[in-house]
Design a protein around this motif. Sequence first.
Motif, mmCIF file in Angstrom:
data_model
loop_
_atom_site.group_PDB
_atom_site.id
_atom_site.type_symbol
_atom_site.label_atom_id
_atom_site.label_comp_id
_atom_site.label_asym_id
_atom_site.label_seq_id
_atom_site.Cartn_x
_atom_site.Cartn_y
_atom_site.Cartn_z
ATOM 1 N N SER A 1 0.830 -1.202 0.000
ATOM 2 C CA SER A 1 0.000 0.000 0.000
ATOM 3 C C SER A 1 0.866 1.253 0.000
ATOM 4 N N SER A 2 0.381 2.290 -0.648
ATOM 5 C CA SER A 2 1.011 3.620 -0.653
ATOM 6 C C SER A 2 2.436 3.629 -1.196
ATOM 7 N N CYS A 3 2.725 2.740 -2.146
ATOM 8 C CA CYS A 3 4.072 2.746 -2.734
ATOM 9 C C CYS A 3 4.075 3.375 -4.126
ATOM 10 N N GLY A 4 2.971 3.997 -4.502
ATOM 11 C CA GLY A 4 2.924 4.703 -5.774
ATOM 12 C C GLY A 4 2.507 3.870 -6.964
ATOM 13 N N LYS A 5 1.936 2.684 -6.719
ATOM 14 C CA LYS A 5 1.522 1.806 -7.821
ATOM 15 C C LYS A 5 0.536 2.505 -8.765
ATOM 16 N N SER A 6 -0.467 3.138 -8.167
ATOM 17 C CA SER A 6 -1.528 3.744 -8.975
ATOM 18 C C SER A 6 -0.997 4.879 -9.832
ATOM 19 N N THR A 7 -0.177 5.739 -9.240
ATOM 20 C CA THR A 7 0.406 6.855 -10.000
ATOM 21 C C THR A 7 1.229 6.329 -11.163
ATOM 22 N N MET A 8 2.033 5.318 -10.874
ATOM 23 C CA MET A 8 2.887 4.709 -11.883
ATOM 24 C C MET A 8 2.062 4.080 -13.005
#
Length: 224
Positions: free
Chosen positions: A12-19
Amino acid sequence: MKKITIAIDGHSSCGKSTMAKDLARRIGYIYVDTGAMYRAVTLFAMREGLLNDAEALKKRMGDINISFKFNKEAGRPDTYLNGELVEKEIRSMEVSSHVSPIATLAFVRTEMVRQQQQMGKDGGVVMDGRDIGTVVFPNAELKIFVTASAEVRAQRRYDELKAKGMEADYDDILKNVQERDYIDSHREVAPLKPADDALMLDNSNMTIAEQNEWLMARFKEAAE
């Protein structure tokens, strides 16, 4: 260049979605935020008083319709729950604190996986979540597993909430990140783990630009 399926998993919150959003936009693929789908189910359960009544929630799964619509202004897809825009509501700390237990429920995961596989059945999709490369698309041509230290992820989440004008406490967020890591990694159904053939990416000390460059290179290799 062939159309492939890209699975991006990680903590969670490791930037997957942004990436994933950035990559999908650059290569013209469909983006699906599977984490938002579990958050939407959690929001539904909260509103209906079903957080502690799994049997009742199971009976209501047919009433949950999750969809995405591209927001031109924001440059990303927004999440809709039964036709209602809930993008802001599902990002709240209240939803964050309940989403992992909801996501452990086998009947919830079964229905979400069914919807996700339907969305990505023709390829040309970038999907991020916890079990995309292991359960949803085990045959995806490109699998990435993203991680970062809990402290870095908590700071990113804190900055994101503050930027949206929402209340945030770093210590509470760090505790939530650590608890979600444990629950996600130890659940019986589809525990969080890298696929055997996933490429590992620790982005603790990477800029978004560096991440995007790394990911684009991996995409070109996989799509050749």
